[in-house]
Design an enzyme around this catalytic site. Structure first.
Site, short mmCIF file in Angstrom:
data_model
loop_
_atom_site.label_atom_id
_atom_site.label_comp_id
_atom_site.label_asym_id
_atom_site.label_seq_id
_atom_site.Cartn_x
_atom_site.Cartn_y
_atom_site.Cartn_z
N GLY A 107 -3.19 -1.87 28.04
CA GLY A 107 -3.52 -0.40 28.25
C GLY A 107 -3.84 -0.09 29.33
N GLY A 137 -5.88 4.13 30.91
CA GLY A 137 -6.48 5.14 30.43
C GLY A 137 -6.69 6.27 31.86
CG PHE A 159 -12.40 7.62 33.77
CD1 PHE A 159 -12.13 8.40 34.81
CD2 PHE A 159 -13.00 7.89 32.62
CE1 PHE A 159 -12.49 9.79 34.59
CE2 PHE A 159 -13.40 9.21 32.39
CZ PHE A 159 -13.32 10.22 33.60
N GLY A 160 -9.12 3.88 33.98
CA GLY A 160 -8.92 2.46 34.43
C GLY A 160 -7.88 1.70 33.57
CB VAL A 206 -7.63 -2.24 28.80
CG1 VAL A 206 -8.21 -3.54 27.90
CG2 VAL A 206 -8.40 -1.07 28.78
CE LYS A 210 -12.33 2.40 30.42
NZ LYS A 210 -13.25 3.09 29.44
CG ASP A 221 -11.24 10.83 24.67
OD1 ASP A 221 -10.51 11.61 24.19
OD2 ASP A 221 -10.62 9.98 25.43
#
Length: 925
Positions: free
Chosen positions: A595, A597, A599-600, A602, A617, A726
Site C-alpha cells: 500500500g 499513502g 505520507f509513506g 507500507v 509503514k 480520515d
C-alpha cells in the site's frame, strides 16, 4: 371432490354473455391487432380491483394495445397474453373468473397483494398454465378440484392465505408438477398420494392442520420415493403422527431439505436417512422421537443445519458429527442425551450455533469445542451435568452473542480470558460452583444486556465498572459471597435490574435493596498500610511515565540517531532497527509493497525466520507534514487499545545507510487486506484470487459494526477523545476472521485541539487543504473554521467530522459506489443518491451481490419474496443510518454511540434465529 358443482354451467353461460356484451363496445381491439378475448378478460380483471395505490392499472385502457399494459406479456407470433405479473403492488379486490379466458396464459404472478374471496375455478381451464403464484394474499375457500385441468402446471404457490379444507387428490394427477407450496393456511386432512409425480422437486405444506396424529399419517411420504428430482420436503407445523417410514431411505439422493418438525411423530429416526447423501438441512424438532441418533450421521457430509431438539432422544452424541465440516447450526437441546460432549465437534469450523441444553451430558467441556471462533449466534450447554473448570479457550469466542453454561457443576475461578468475548450480549453462568472474584477483564464486555452469575460461590467486591454498562438490563449477582458496598448508579439504580439478594456482607446500594449502611469508621491498620502502599506505587508509576514522556518528546525533537519505540498495547518488539526492518522487507522490495499513502508506503515484512508477519509503514520525510503525521500517529496510538483498531507494535526513528533520517511504524499484519480491496478489487486482484471477492450482507454489517465500535471508542471511551480525520475503506483493514480494524492515524488529533490543528495545517491527502480525503470529508469546512477561530463547539465539530466520514463509508459499503464516482455530478452525491431512494427503492441502489447471497440460502422455507422484504427492511435501516450520519448540518448527525446501538439491533433482526421460551433460549432457523 370428484363431482362438478351444479353451478358451473351457469357460470360458464354468464361468462359467455358478458363477453358478448363487452364485444359491442370494444371494437378498437379489432383494429389494433391481437385477440379481443384477452383484452376484454384483462379489463374484467381490472374491474374486480377496487384499490390500486400505485396506479399500475391506469395503463390498462384502449389507448394502447393490451400487450403493452403494465404486467402483461404477449407471445410474439400470435399476440396472445402468455404472462400476467402483478407482484407486490398492494392490489385489493378479488380475482376475476374471466382470467380463465386467457387461454394462452403460461404464468400467473399475483403474489404479495390483498386479493380476497376464492380462487376462481375457471383457472382450471388454463391448460397451458405452468406457473401459478398466489401466495401472501387473503384468499379463502378451498383449492378448486379442477385445478387438475391445468395439465402443464409445474409450480403452485398458495402459501400465506386463508384457504381451508382438504388438498384435492387431483393434485396428484399433475404429472409435470415440480413444486407444491401451500404453507400457512388452514388445510386439514392428509396429503394426497403423489406417486405419479416423477418430476416433483418441492413439497411445502407447513403451518396447517394436516394429519390426524395417527400412525398412518406419514405413509404418503413413500409415494415421493418415485420422484427422482426431489429436493425439498416440508411438512412441519402440522398434526402428522406415527413413525417416519423406512422408505425415507429410498428418497432420491437429490433431496437437500427435510422439514418434519413440530408434529407428533414418534418412533426412531430411520437408519436409512443416512442414505440421503446430499441432504443439507434436517429438521425434526418438537416431536416424540426416541432412541439414538444414527451413529453414522457423519456420512451426510453436506449437512449444514441439524435441528433435533425437543424430542426424547437418548444415548451419546455421535462423534461422527465431527465429519460434518460444513455444519453451521446444530441444535440437540431438550432431549435425554448423555455421555461426553464429543471433542470432534471442534472440527466443524463453520458452526455458528451449538445448542446442547437440557440433556444429561457429563464430564468436562472439551477445549476444542468451547474455543470455536466460528460460533457467533450462540453456544448453550445449560442444564446438564458438566463438571470441571471452564477452559481458558472460552476467550476465543470473540464473535459469540449468547453464552449459556448455567445449571451445571462447573467449578474453579472464572477465566479472565472470558473478557475477550467482546460481542457477548447474554452471558448466563448461574447455578454452578464457580468461586473467586469477578475478573477485571469483564470491563471489556460493554455490550452485555444480561449477565447472570447467581447461585455460585463468588466473593470479593462488586466491580464498579458495571455502572458504565449502558445496555445492561439484568445483572443477577444473588446468592453468592460478595462483600463491600453496592454502587448506586447505572444498572444499580434499579433493584429489578441489579439483583443482589443472598449476599449477607453487602452494604449500601439504593433503599429498595434493603441493605445495611456501610461502616465508614476508622480503617484497620492493615487497610491503612495497603492504602498508603497503593498510593506510593501509583505515584511512582506516574512519575516514571512523566519522565519517559519527556524523554520521548526530547528525542523526537532533536532527531537523535538510534531507536525509540512506542506501543498501543504495551507489547513492543524491542530493539527494532533500520537494519532489521530492511531485512524483514527484503530491502523494502516492491514485491513486498502492499500500500501507499500520502505520507509513506507500507511493506509486508517477515520476522524471526517466518514466525511473525508485520506491516511496516515507512514515512516519506521529504513530503511536507510527514513528521507531524508520524508524531500524530504515535501520540494517538500510544495509550489506546481496542479490538477494532490496528495494533501498533513499535516505531523506529533513526537513520538509513546513506545517513538520511528514517522513520517507520510497525503494525500487526492484516491478512485479508483492506475493505477497499474487497469493495473495489482491481483487475490484478481479481486475477490473483481467481474469482471475484464477494462480501455478503451479514459480513458487511459485521464490518460496519466493527468500524463504528472503533470510532465510538475513540470519541467516547478514551481518556482524551481522539478524532481520526480520515475514515475511508482503504483505512479499514481485515484480519483472517474478516474482523474490521481502523488504521492510519496520521491525521488524528485529540479533540481539545482538533479544530485549531485542522485549520492551521495543510492536508496532504487532499488538494483542497481540508484534512481528510475528498468525498469523505464533511462539507461546510469554512463554517468549522469560523467556529474554531471563535473557540465554539470545538469537540462537537471535530468528532462529527468523523461521523460524516463514517456515514459515507457505510453508504459505499452497501451500494458499492464510491463518493467520487463519475455519476455524482452537480448537486447529486452519494448522500442524496441514497436519500432519494429511501425507503421504496433501496433494492435498486443496493449492491446486487447482496441478493445473490440470499437467493442461494435454502436453510429456511421462506419464499424468495419474503426474504427480499427482510433484506429491504434491513437495508432501509442501514441506509437511514448512513444518510443521518452524512447530513450536511453537523447538528443533525447521529452520535456514534447511537450508531453502534442501531447497527447491533439491525444485525439481531437480520439473524432472526433466537426466541426465548420459558427460562431457556430456544433456537429456531
Amino acid at each position: 371432490m370428484g363431482h362438478h358443482p351444479p353451478w358451473s354451467s351457469a357460470v360458464s353461460s354468464c361468462s359467455a354473455f358478458c363477453i358478448l356484451v363487452l364485444c359491442v363496445g370494444s371494437a378498437s381491439y379489432a383494429s389494433s391487432g391481437g385477440n379481443e378475448t384477452d383484452g376484454l378478460a384483462l379489463l374484467q380483471f381490472k374491474a374486480k380491483v377496487f384499490s390500486d395505490p400505485f396506479m399500475i392499472l391506469s395503463s390498462w385502457n384502449d389507448t394502447v394495445h393490451y400487450c403493452q399494459w403494465h404486467g402483461v406479456t404477449c407471445g410474439r407470433r400470435h399476440q396472445r397474453v402468455t404472462e400476467l405479473r402483478l407482484t407486490s403492488q398492494k392490489l385489493m379486490g378479488s380475482i376475476s373468473p374471466f382470467v380463465g379466458n386467457l387461454s394462452f396464459l403460461r404464468s400467473l404472478y399475483l403474489e404479495n397483494n390483498s386479493f380476497t374471496h376464492q380462487i376462481p375455478p375457471e383457472i382450471g381451464r388454463l391448460c397451458r398454465l405452468q406457473l401459478l403464484h398466489l401466495q401472501n394474499n387473503l384468499l379463502g375457500g378451498r383449492i378448486p378440484y379442477n385445478l387438475s385441468g391445468c395439465s402443464n402446471l409445474e409450480v403452485i404457490h398458495l402459501d400465506d392465505n386463508q384457504l381451508f379444507g382438504e388438498i384435492p387428490v387431483e393434485i396428484g394427477s399433475l404429472a409435470k408438477l415440480k413444486t407444491f407450496s401451500a404453507g400457512s393456511n388452514e388445510f386439514t386432512g392428509n396429503v394426497p398420494s403423489l406417486e405419479k409425480l416423477h418430476r416433483f422437486r418441492w413439497l411445502a405444506a407447513t403451518s396447517n392442520h394436516l394429519g390426524s396424529g395417527k400412525a398412518d399419517d406419514l405413509n404418503f411420504l413413500c409415494t415421493l420415493a418415485n420422484a427422482t428430482s426431489l429436493e425439498v420436503v416440508g411438512i412441519n407445523d402440522n398434526n402428522f403422527g406415527g413413525v417416519l417410514p423406512e422408505c425415507i431411505g429410498n428418497f432420491s439422493s437429490t433431496l437437500t431439505q427435510f422439514f418434519c418438525d413440530n408434529n407428533k411423530i414418534s418412533g426412531r429416526i430411520p437408519a436409512g436417512i443416512t442414505n440421503l447423501i446430499n441432504l443439507e438441512t434436517l429438521r425434526l424438532w418438537n416431536n416424540n422421537l426416541m432412541g439414538n441418533i444414527p451413529t453414522d450421521i457423519g456420512k451426510l457430509q453436506r449437512l449444514q443445519v441439524v435441528f433435533l431438539s425437543e424430542n426424547n432422544l437418548s444415548g451419546n452424541i455421535p462423534s461422527s458429527f465431527g465429519n460434518l465440516t460444513l455444519l453451521s447450526k446444530l441444535v440437540l437441546s431438550n432431549n435425554d442425551l448423555q455421555g461426553n460432549i464429543p471433542s470432534s465437534l471442534g472440527n466443524c469450523q463453520f458452526l455458528v450455533l451449538l445448542d446442547l441444553a437440557n440433556n444429561r451430558l457429563s464430564n468436562a467441556i472439551p477445549p476444542q469445542v468451547i474455543g470455536m471462533q466460528s460460533l457467533s449466534i450462540g453456544l448453550n450447554f445449560s442444564s446438564n451435568r458438566l463438571t470441571g473448570p471452564l477452559p481458558m479457550e472460552v476467550g476465543h469466542l470473540n464473535n459469540v452473542g449468547v453464552l449459556d453454561i448455567s445449571r451445571n457443576r462447573l467449578a474453579g475461578a472464572i477465566p479472565s480470558s472470558l473478557g475477550s468475548c467482546v460481542s457477548l450480549e447474554f452471558l448466563d453462568m448461574k447455578e454452578n460452583l464457580f468461586q473467586g472474584t469477578i475478573p477485571s477483564s469483564f470491563a471489556s464486555l460493554r455490550g452485555l444486556q444480561e449477565l447472570d452469575l447467581s447461585r455460585n460461590n463468588l466473593s470479593g467486591n462488586i466491580p464498579t465498572f458495571f455502572v458504565d454498562f449502558k445496555w445492561l438490563r439484568l445483572l443477577n449477582l444473588s446468592y453468592n459471597n460478595f462483600d463491600g458496598p453496592v454502587p448506586i448508579d447505572g444498572a444499580f439504580n434499579d433493584s429489578s435490574t441489579a439483583i443482589v439478594v443472598g449476599n449477607s456482607r453487602l452494604c449500601g446500594g439504593i433503599p429498595e435493596m434493603h441493605l445495611p449502611k456501610c461502616n465508614l469508621g476508622k480503617p484497620t491498620k492493615r487497610k491503612w498500610i495497603l492504602k498508603n502502599l497503593t498510593m506510593v506505587i501509583v505515584f511512582g508509576v506516574l512519575g516514571v511515565l512523566i519522565v519517559l514522556s519527556i524523554l520521548f518528546v526530547y528525542w523526537s525533537t532533536k532527531k537523535e540517531k538510534g531507536l525509540t519505540s512506542s506501543s498501543s498495547s504495551g507489547n513492543l518488539i524491542l530493539n527494532m532497527s533500520y537494519q532489521s526492518l530492511l531485512k524483514a522487507t527484503n530491502g523494502f522490495s516492491s514485491a513486498n509493497l502492499i500500500g501507499a499513502g500520502s505520507f509513506g508506503s507500507v511493506y509486508k515484512g517477515i520476522l524471526d525466520e517466518g514466525r511473525m508477519t508485520i506491516a511496516v509503514k515507512v514515512l516519506n520525510l521529504l513530503r511536507h507534514g510527514a513528521s507531524k503525521s508520524f508524531l500524530a500517529e504515535c501520540e494517538a496510538l500510544r495509550n489506546i487499545r481496542h479490538r477494532n483498531l490496528v495494533k501498533i507494535l513499535t516505531v523506529c526513528s533513526g537513520v538509513d545507510y546513506q545517513g538520511n533520517e528514517f522513520k517507520a511504524l510497525v503494525y500487526e499484519f492484516m491478512a485479508q487486506g483492506s475493505l477497499e480491496d474487497w469493495l473495489h478489487p482491481t483487475t490484478e486482484e481479481l486475477d490473483s484470487h481467481q474469482e471475484e471477492r464477494c462480501l455478503g450482507l451479514l459480513q458487511r454489517l459485521n464490518i460496519a459494526i466493527d468500524v463504528a465500535s472503533a470510532v465510538e471508542y475513540l470519541h467516547w471511551l478514551c481518556e482524551a477523545p481522539i478524532v481520526h480525520c480520515d475514515l475511508k475503506p482503504s483505512n479499514v483493514l481485515l484480519d483472517d476472521d474478516m474482523v474490521g480494524h481502523v488504521s492510519d492515524f496520521g491525521l488524528a488529533r485529540f479533540s481539545a485541539t482538533a479544530i485549531h490543528n485542522v485549520v492551521s495545517s495543510t492536508n496532504q491527502s487532499s488538494s483542497t487543504g481540508i484534512r481528510g480525503t475528498v468525498g469523505y470529508t464533511a462539507p461546510g469546512f469554512l463554517r468549522q473554521k469560523y467556529l474554531a477561530q471563535n473557540m465554539v463547539q470545538q469537540n462537537e465539530v471535530s468528532t462529527y467530522g468523523d461521523v460524516y466520514s463514517y456515514g459515507i463509508l457505510l453508504l459505499e459499503m452497501f451500494t458499492r459506489k464510491r463518493p467520487t464516482d463519475d455519476m455524482f455530478q452537480g448537486t447529486l452525491n452519494l448522500h442524496s443518491f441514497v436519500k432519494t431512494a429511501l425507503p421504496q427503492r433501496v433494492l435498486e441502489i443496493a449492491d446486487p451481490i447482496l441478493f445473490q447471497e440470499s437467493n442461494g440460502d435454502q436453510n429456511t422455507m421462506n419464499n424468495w419474496d419474503v426474504r427480499i422484504n427482510k433484506i429491504q427492511e434491513c437495508l432501509s435501516s442501514i441506509f437511514g443510518i448512513g444518510v443521518a450520519c452524512s447530513a450536511e448540518q453537523m447538528g443533525e448527525r447521529m452520535s456514534m454511540k447511537d450508531v453502534v446501538a442501531e447497527l447491533h439491533s439491525i444485525r439481531k433482526k437480520l439473524l432472526q434465529t433466537r426466541t426465548h421460551g420459558g427460562s431457556q433460549p430456544t433456537y429456531i432457523p
